[in-house]
Design a protein around this motif. Structure first.
Motif, PDB file in Angstrom:
ATOM      1  N   HIS A 198       0.818  -1.204   0.000  1.00  0.00           N
ATOM      2  CA  HIS A 198       0.000   0.000   0.000  1.00  0.00           C
ATOM      3  C   HIS A 198       0.855   1.258   0.000  1.00  0.00           C
ATOM      4  N   PHE A 199       1.953   1.257   0.748  1.00  0.00           N
ATOM      5  CA  PHE A 199       2.807   2.438   0.741  1.00  0.00           C
ATOM      6  C   PHE A 199       3.428   2.646  -0.638  1.00  0.00           C
ATOM      7  N   GLN A 200       3.787   1.558  -1.307  1.00  0.00           N
ATOM      8  CA  GLN A 200       4.304   1.714  -2.664  1.00  0.00           C
ATOM      9  C   GLN A 200       3.212   2.234  -3.600  1.00  0.00           C
ATOM     10  N   ASP A 201       1.980   1.754  -3.418  1.00  0.00           N
ATOM     11  CA  ASP A 201       0.861   2.262  -4.217  1.00  0.00           C
ATOM     12  C   ASP A 201       0.640   3.750  -3.957  1.00  0.00           C
ATOM     13  N   LEU A 202       0.800   4.138  -2.699  1.00  0.00           N
ATOM     14  CA  LEU A 202       0.620   5.542  -2.337  1.00  0.00           C
ATOM     15  C   LEU A 202       1.630   6.416  -3.068  1.00  0.00           C
ATOM     16  N   TYR A 203       2.886   5.979  -3.100  1.00  0.00           N
ATOM     17  CA  TYR A 203       3.910   6.747  -3.800  1.00  0.00           C
ATOM     18  C   TYR A 203       3.649   6.752  -5.304  1.00  0.00           C
ATOM     19  N   ALA A 204       3.263   5.598  -5.843  1.00  0.00           N
ATOM     20  CA  ALA A 204       2.989   5.522  -7.281  1.00  0.00           C
ATOM     21  C   ALA A 204       1.838   6.439  -7.665  1.00  0.00           C
ATOM     22  N   SER A 205       0.832   6.550  -6.792  1.00  0.00           N
ATOM     23  CA  SER A 205      -0.325   7.393  -7.108  1.00  0.00           C
ATOM     24  C   SER A 205       0.056   8.864  -7.204  1.00  0.00           C
ATOM     25  N   ALA A 206       1.161   9.242  -6.543  1.00  0.00           N
ATOM     26  CA  ALA A 206       1.618  10.630  -6.623  1.00  0.00           C
ATOM     27  C   ALA A 206       2.121  10.978  -8.019  1.00  0.00           C
ATOM     28  N   PHE A 207       2.491   9.941  -8.791  1.00  0.00           N
ATOM     29  CA  PHE A 207       3.064  10.170 -10.119  1.00  0.00           C
ATOM     30  C   PHE A 207       2.181   9.672 -11.259  1.00  0.00           C
ATOM     31  N   SER A 208       1.150   8.905 -10.951  1.00  0.00           N
ATOM     32  CA  SER A 208       0.447   8.142 -11.985  1.00  0.00           C
ATOM     33  C   SER A 208      -0.154   9.021 -13.079  1.00  0.00           C
ATOM     34  N   GLN A 209      -0.641  10.210 -12.716  1.00  0.00           N
ATOM     35  CA  GLN A 209      -1.265  11.070 -13.720  1.00  0.00           C
ATOM     36  C   GLN A 209      -0.248  11.689 -14.672  1.00  0.00           C
ATOM     37  N   LEU A 210       1.025  11.587 -14.327  1.00  0.00           N
ATOM     38  CA  LEU A 210       2.072  12.193 -15.147  1.00  0.00           C
ATOM     39  C   LEU A 210       2.771  11.164 -16.029  1.00  0.00           C
ATOM     40  N   VAL A 211       2.291   9.932 -15.996  1.00  0.00           N
ATOM     41  CA  VAL A 211       2.927   8.833 -16.724  1.00  0.00           C
ATOM     42  C   VAL A 211       1.902   8.203 -17.661  1.00  0.00           C
ATOM     43  N   GLU A 212       2.355   7.747 -18.808  1.00  0.00           N
ATOM     44  CA  GLU A 212       1.452   7.108 -19.758  1.00  0.00           C
ATOM     45  C   GLU A 212       0.760   5.902 -19.127  1.00  0.00           C
ATOM     46  N   ASP A 213      -0.501   5.728 -19.469  1.00  0.00           N
ATOM     47  CA  ASP A 213      -1.294   4.635 -18.909  1.00  0.00           C
ATOM     48  C   ASP A 213      -1.151   3.385 -19.780  1.00  0.00           C
ATOM     49  N   THR A 214       0.060   2.837 -19.787  1.00  0.00           N
ATOM     50  CA  THR A 214       0.340   1.601 -20.516  1.00  0.00           C
ATOM     51  C   THR A 214       0.973   0.614 -19.546  1.00  0.00           C
ATOM     52  N   PRO A 215       0.848  -0.687 -19.790  1.00  0.00           N
ATOM     53  CA  PRO A 215       1.450  -1.671 -18.877  1.00  0.00           C
ATOM     54  C   PRO A 215       2.948  -1.452 -18.686  1.00  0.00           C
ATOM     55  N   GLU A 216       3.657  -1.125 -19.757  1.00  0.00           N
ATOM     56  CA  GLU A 216       5.105  -0.928 -19.654  1.00  0.00           C
ATOM     57  C   GLU A 216       5.433   0.280 -18.782  1.00  0.00           C
ATOM     58  N   ALA A 217       4.724   1.391 -19.011  1.00  0.00           N
ATOM     59  CA  ALA A 217       4.978   2.597 -18.225  1.00  0.00           C
ATOM     60  C   ALA A 217       4.605   2.380 -16.761  1.00  0.00           C
ATOM     61  N   GLN A 218       3.512   1.679 -16.506  1.00  0.00           N
ATOM     62  CA  GLN A 218       3.093   1.427 -15.131  1.00  0.00           C
ATOM     63  C   GLN A 218       4.081   0.518 -14.405  1.00  0.00           C
ATOM     64  N   GLN A 219       4.672  -0.418 -15.133  1.00  0.00           N
ATOM     65  CA  GLN A 219       5.693  -1.278 -14.529  1.00  0.00           C
ATOM     66  C   GLN A 219       6.924  -0.457 -14.144  1.00  0.00           C
ATOM     67  N   LYS A 220       7.310   0.466 -15.014  1.00  0.00           N
ATOM     68  CA  LYS A 220       8.444   1.340 -14.706  1.00  0.00           C
ATOM     69  C   LYS A 220       8.118   2.262 -13.531  1.00  0.00           C
ATOM     70  N   LEU A 221       6.875   2.729 -13.484  1.00  0.00           N
ATOM     71  CA  LEU A 221       6.446   3.572 -12.374  1.00  0.00           C
ATOM     72  C   LEU A 221       6.519   2.806 -11.062  1.00  0.00           C
ATOM     73  N   ARG A 222       6.131   1.540 -11.100  1.00  0.00           N
ATOM     74  CA  ARG A 222       6.208   0.704  -9.901  1.00  0.00           C
ATOM     75  C   ARG A 222       7.661   0.551  -9.447  1.00  0.00           C
ATOM     76  N   ALA A 223       8.562   0.407 -10.406  1.00  0.00           N
ATOM     77  CA  ALA A 223       9.982   0.291 -10.061  1.00  0.00           C
ATOM     78  C   ALA A 223      10.498   1.581  -9.429  1.00  0.00           C
ATOM     79  N   LEU A 224      10.061   2.728  -9.949  1.00  0.00           N
ATOM     80  CA  LEU A 224      10.449   4.017  -9.363  1.00  0.00           C
ATOM     81  C   LEU A 224       9.925   4.132  -7.934  1.00  0.00           C
ATOM     82  N   SER A 225       8.675   3.762  -7.729  1.00  0.00           N
ATOM     83  CA  SER A 225       8.081   3.834  -6.393  1.00  0.00           C
ATOM     84  C   SER A 225       8.806   2.913  -5.421  1.00  0.00           C
ATOM     85  N   ASN A 226       9.184   1.732  -5.894  1.00  0.00           N
ATOM     86  CA  ASN A 226       9.912   0.786  -5.047  1.00  0.00           C
ATOM     87  C   ASN A 226      11.284   1.337  -4.674  1.00  0.00           C
ATOM     88  N   LEU A 227      11.961   1.959  -5.640  1.00  0.00           N
ATOM     89  CA  LEU A 227      13.262   2.578  -5.366  1.00  0.00           C
ATOM     90  C   LEU A 227      13.136   3.625  -4.265  1.00  0.00           C
TER      91      LEU A 227
END
Length: 210
Positions: A138-167
């Protein structure tokens, strides 16, 4: 933030705020005594209710702990959204997010320690491992949600966003533990700035900005 299905109890009708009362009492007890030493009896005494009433609203101590964690996250999300404002620039949002988390650590270190204790408690109890995983995700989801509107809504972009949030998430956990051990504010600030640089570089390398 939802309890895993096997740990979730249907909402009681006419709760009259009792769940909130119990969760608030549990937070006070945990801040005083830590997670490992609390019991439902101590929580009930702090809430000025019977143990039977407590168990009418919660299955067990683990469910109460998770309810406290839910309250933490809800308040955390609200403050984070206020901090982010209307920014539409991904690098700026990365910087605001990391500075926000660092300010939260300094503002209420006892609460941050309690969150860490909750995770450790859950990991030491087989019935709580799903809860620990849910909290981490959930904390990773919280961080990802801070950026989600600024990233393309594609599986590849969302996977990269998840990696950024995890970092960011895992690095901040490390920074928090280091600060607790050293109480070195200048080192903490430098480490946070280095994390901002690294996170921005990662986002750029992954082509995350729209």
């Amino acid at each position: 933030m939802k309890l895993p299905a096997r740990s979730r109890r249907p909402a009681r009708p006419q709760s009259d705020g009792k769940r909130e009362q119990i969760a608030a009492a549990a937070l006070r007890v945990m801040l005083q005594k830590g997670v490992f030493d609390i019991t439902t009896r101590k929580i009930a005494a702090e809430a000025e209710i019977s143990v039977a009433t407590l168990h009418y609203h919660f299955n067990d101590k683990e469910e109460i702990i998770f309810s406290v964690m839910e309250n933490f996250v809800s308040q955390y999300r609200s403050r984070l959204n206020d901090a982010l404002g209307d920014s539409t620039d991904l690098p700026q949002r990365i910087e605001v997010l990391i500075h926000f988390v660092c300010s939260e650590i300094r503002r209420a270190p006892a609460e941050q320690i309690l969150l860490q204790e909750m995770s450790l408690y859950m990991l030491r109890h087989p019935e709580g491992q799903d809860l620990a995983r849910a909290k981490d995700e959930h904390f990773q989801d919280l961080y990802a949600s801070a950026f989600s509107q600024l990233v393309e809504d594609t599986p590849e972009a969302q996977q990269k966003l998840r990696a950024l949030s995890n970092l960011i998430y895992t690095s901040l956990v490390g920074l928090f533990n280091q600060w607790l051990a050293t109480q070195d504010d200048p080192l903490f600030a430098r480490s946070a700035d280095n994390l901002i640089i690294a996170a921005k570089a990662f986002a750029a390398a992954q082509g995350l900005s729209r």
